[in-house]
Design an enzyme around this catalytic site. Structure first.
Site, PDB file in Angstrom:
ATOM      1  N   TYR A   1     -10.161 162.878 146.334  1.00  0.00           N
ATOM      2  CA  TYR A   1      -9.256 163.054 147.485  1.00  0.00           C
ATOM      3  C   TYR A   1      -9.500 164.382 148.209  1.00  0.00           C
ATOM      4  CZ  TYR A   1      -5.668 165.269 144.276  1.00  0.00           C
ATOM      5  OH  TYR A   1      -4.970 166.033 143.384  1.00  0.00           O
ATOM      6  N   GLU A   2      -8.870 164.520 149.357  1.00  0.00           N
ATOM      7  CA  GLU A   2      -9.132 165.678 150.238  1.00  0.00           C
ATOM      8  C   GLU A   2     -10.624 165.797 150.559  1.00  0.00           C
ATOM      9  OE1 GLU A   2      -5.763 166.880 151.606  1.00  0.00           O
ATOM     10  OE2 GLU A   2      -7.456 168.196 152.010  1.00  0.00           O
ATOM     11  N   GLY A   3     -11.280 164.654 150.715  1.00  0.00           N
ATOM     12  CA  GLY A   3     -12.732 164.673 150.985  1.00  0.00           C
ATOM     13  C   GLY A   3     -13.500 164.666 149.690  1.00  0.00           C
TER      14      GLY A   3
END
Lengths: 608, 608
Positions: A444-446
């Site tokens: 997550y978050e890239g």
């Protein structure tokens, strides 16, 4: 279940002895109150909360998970009470302006808090953690009315917030966002319709309201990322005084059954003509979203050290206690049936790897947090030029921190299980939970892949043609210079670092030149490039810790801490001997031709 | 949920074109029936069972888990029926002698079966899988009466078996075993008392009886490993005709809550003066146990390729389907909103890594399986000299296979999640289950650390002073010789392999000389040494596949398969470009001084 203790000794060492935090705080507009004594008191307070309240709920929270029933989510037993403690302690507003009830301390203190609460119970820490992006968005882009309405209850923790980006068809590729926002001519509000998924803290029972920041398209907006706007969508509507009124038409359709962070609610949110308010400028939503992307990503990078530290503490305790076999060099505990496994070299190697990751990663993040401090202050002061400059500086560190440290955090978590042997696989010992919880951090978050494209494609090649690498190399060279002829461990580290810095620049140049001819080279090299960069950067921060430790031993000022300082130098030596060599393999893979990746026909990846 | 298809194309390629299985089968006493047609039919049968019956129960089995109630264990819905199919198909007796109802086919066919069933549903496959060790023990060490009583129902699958080694205080260090076995003077049987943990398939509802092979001490036996004997302890007692009588006093106290393989029951077994029968010689139990250790460990090594293959199939399908962003080299699917992620170099890199692991690992295991065939036949024929020779040969491969392939299988499983992004973390897609299931493989049947000590300490240094490495190097050199001047991909691989072979021998010598002075060197180098050895060995098996593929393309005999052969050469090129370089980092770490591992005081690993 592993017992968590906040690593205050190391945190204080970094702040005081390595990274000169207190002179830095003195130079900040909001740093006057952050004296060593105050910071110590804050750290003790967070440690107590985390050790006594949050950590004991980690295993039970994982076992129980969140409950979903007809649109409502119940958090595991004890979470509501714990959240009350958290709010009552004023922990949510640590780094926000006083006018909204915050304590106006530097942002870095908030990050350090997040490490400690996150190590104790990552799932819990996500509820207040997700509010941060929401608060920052309102703080920077909100109108006066919006700030008046939303800031104080968010800063106190009375309400929580979310960021609603992902939809079923898109996560990374936000150009595909479909949620639409139609203007209600009567009052200037919007009606939002669409489905958002993977919304952390999207629905729960900890607060009376949840403020969603939602990415959506206004009909007629340009296609792609330049047609996305940001909206505030409260779960419960509020009147102009900020009083709660009726329920908005945003509903939780379900929560995900996940590998880990099972006590954190991950919601599917259905917006059915829900009332929302435009925040910031029309169609500039994505840009606004990216303002605090760097800070948010550092918040996720933290997860790497949280799980590295938690796994390290768990496996270290077990390694001292579990008796198995005899040391090859002879009995170490002749009075016992066998020696504790900490005597075995490979177990020591696993433990030292965990320590090197946790403490090396911490130093990297604490360094970046100082830049975040300055950036936040420039934002609050409305100095967009400075803000941009600090954001650019931070932007170089962010993908390395997020990408590299979460990958290594996962390694440490897995080593935690490995030290436990078969027992590591059993729920009650808590080690497998750490590995499951840690696993999300590279997604997550890239993802790591996205971080690596951000680093190599955007930050290193596009925006400054390798200048960031040259800048960081200068830091390395100036650190190394006085030690190059030294015969001690720091001298050896300094020499190795200089070689790596040269290699880093050459590799960057080589990729830059190659990418001009072969567009696929960036994506083909990027993850290895990111990992390489991470290993070299962590090497610098280990050498720096070793240098300061050696100086402190030399000066004799903190003699009672000499064991600690010595262990720092020893861990740094371990890092240079055993972990930094991995950079070479990454280099070799990064500079490989793209042919071996690109030549295979999509339909020939397998034959069944 | 990923759809599993047995990789028959690759299996047949290895058997026919790469590893010359059919001439090998012809040379075996039990190989006459294993003609290409028969083997094809068997493979199709296993594939059908696995794809249609076992794979669909994998996700639901994980979700439901096993149920424990008052000593009884219920397997998840569908398992009982699936097991009936399995038994009815005669799959359990594939490789056992006809006199016990088996089909008397070579052992390798059983291993190939285990790969396919294991990829489809690892938890399920553990129930029949655990019987193998039990059957092998009875076959080799059982008295005529014991064979008569136990073999047929075990070989048919009517009963299942276990191996009971681990106790709460010891797993690796079996010298600490406490379970005691007291002679019952009346009938020569024994009364076993003690607790065994982590007993896979230790209690379940699939069979009417479970035959436990138990390690225990007879009072007065020598201390340590030379005082351990082996016992047969049936769950339900039987009379001399093999009819079931009363329940024996071995009871399941609980089952473990595990990270993965949740549909596999892991029992705590309490032996309360349970009736047992000595099998093999008194106090030689551990030695007997080790007879089939190599085969058992290859069975666990399989898990690496099972999860690598399953994860690869899942993520490949997703990578072709999921649309996100545009390729950096320009739109690939202009008619879609975005390009499928398989176009992105880093995604290709992850997929090729998975493929290289699955198919490279398969070749390594299939090679070793031929040695297992010969060893098994020597055992059945009672030719202990030959048996020992083959066991020694196999013993060199076993720790590399078990240690290296399971570590890489875990990597592939994690990459499977990574390709899925956030969706990889959600239970319903099945990718996180693969990662959880895969995680046990580096822990049980000897951790990676234990495998590495077995390889470097016992197999390489102690028993033959590096001869195994020299022998394998000869294989490499003779493979490489005709290609050394070739300009094609195989030439490049051959040259790289020769360099590695030389490096491997030098490293071995260096460690051998160093270990004479520093006893800790072996344990300090061992895991890196094992990983290094694995990468080089896998390199050889990739080069071999590339060579055979190139020859087949050249000969034009199988033109319709040229795409397949080409993809093999391309995967081999990828392996040499991107994965083999990791060996260098392992080498550098392996030959590091022990100082950085050993110098830290046990009490200075952390300071809280």
């Amino acid at each position: 279940m592993p017992v968590y203790k906040a690593p205050l000794r190391d945190i204080k060492f970094l702040m005081r002895d390595v990274l000169d935090y207190f002179p830095h705080y003195k130079s900040l507009a909001n740093g006057a109150d952050a004296t060593p004594d105050t910071v110590d008191a804050i750290l003790e307070g967070i440690a107590t909360l985390s050790e006594d309240v949050l950590a004991p709920l980690s295993l039970s929270g994982d076992k129980e998970g969140c409950h979903f029933n007809a649109g409502e989510v119940t958090t595991p037993k004890g979470f509501k009470e714990a959240y009350k403690y958290y709010v009552a302690g004023g922990w949510q507003g640590l780094s926000f302006p006083e006018e909204y009830g915050g304590q106006n301390l530097p942002t870095s203190i908030n990050l350090i808090k997040a490490e400690i609460t996150g190590s104790a119970n990552w799932s819990f820490s996500m509820y207040p953690g997700l509010s941060m992006g929401c608060i920052n968005t309102v703080l920077e882009y909100g109108s006066d009315l919006q700030k008046k309405q939303f800031m104080s209850p968010l800063v106190s923790g009375q309400w929580s917030g979310t960021m609603c980006l992902t939809e079923p068809q898109c996560g990374t590729d936000l150009a595909q966002v479909k949620t639409k926002a139609e203007l209600n001519q009567e009052d200037g509000s919007y009606r939002l319709t669409g489905t958002k998924i993977f919304i952390s803290a999207g629905e729960h029972d900890l607060t009376e309201n949840i403020i969603h920041i939602v990415l959506a398209r206004i009909p007629g907006a340009p296609e792609g990322t330049r047609g996305i706007s940001l909206f505030i969508v409260p779960k419960v509507n509020i009147d102009s005084d900020g009083k709660l009124t009726d329920r908005n038409s945003v509903n939780c359709g379900s929560i995900e059954h996940k590998m880990g962070i099972r006590a954190s609610s991950t919601a599917v949110l259905n917006f059915d003509a829900a009332t929302g308010y435009l925040i910031g400028k029309e169609n500039e939503g994505l840009q606004a979203m990216f303002t605090f992307m760097n800070t948010a990503r550092i918040g996720t990078a933290l997860q790497g050290i949280c799980h590295a530290e938690a796994a390290f503490q768990g496996s270290l305790a077990y390694a001292k206690e579990r008796l198995s076999m005899r040391a090859l060099s002879g009995k170490k505990q002749p009075e016992s049936v066998a020696d504790a496994i900490i005597w075995h070299p490979d177990v020591r190697k696993m433990l030292l790897t965990q320590r090197a990751i946790a403490e090396g990663g911490r130093a990297m993040i604490f360094h970046a947090a100082k830049i975040a401090d300055k950036m936040f202050n420039a934002t609050v002061a409305g100095d967009t030029k400075k803000q941009q400059a600090y954001d650019d500086e931070l932007g170089f560190y962010t993908p390395i921190l997020k990408g590299f440290i979460t990958e290594l955090g996962l390694e440490s978590a897995n080593l935690g299980m490995q030290v436990f042997g078969g027992h590591g696989y059993i729920h009650e010992h808590g080690m497998e939970q750490i590995a499951r919880d840690a696993r999300i951090a590279t997604l997550y978050e890239g993802t790591t892949g996205i971080q690596s494209l951000d680093l190599l494609g955007r930050k290193v090649l596009m925006s400054n043609k390798g200048q960031s690498i040259r800048d960081f190399s200068k830091v390395i060279f100036s650190f190394a210079k006085p030690h190059l002829l030294s015969r001690g461990p720091v001298g050896s580290m300094a020499r190795k670092l200089c070689k790596r810095a040269v290699e880093w620049n050459i590799m960057t140049l080589r990729i830059m030149l190659g990418a001009a001819k072969d567009r696929e080279l960036v994506g083909s090299a990027s993850v290895d490039y990111l990992m390489y960069s991470g290993y070299v950067m962590m090497g610098y921060f280990w050498a720096l810790q070793a240098e300061k430790s050696a100086a402190l031993i030399e000066s004799g000022t903190g003699e009672e801490s000499n064991d600690f300082y010595t262990s720092k130098i020893q861990t740094a030596e371990f890092y240079f001997d055993r972990l930094l060599p991995r950079a070479s393999a990454h280099k070799q893979s990064a500079v490989s031709s793209t042919k071996s990746l690109m030549q295979m026909d999509n339909e020939h990846f397998n034959f069944l």
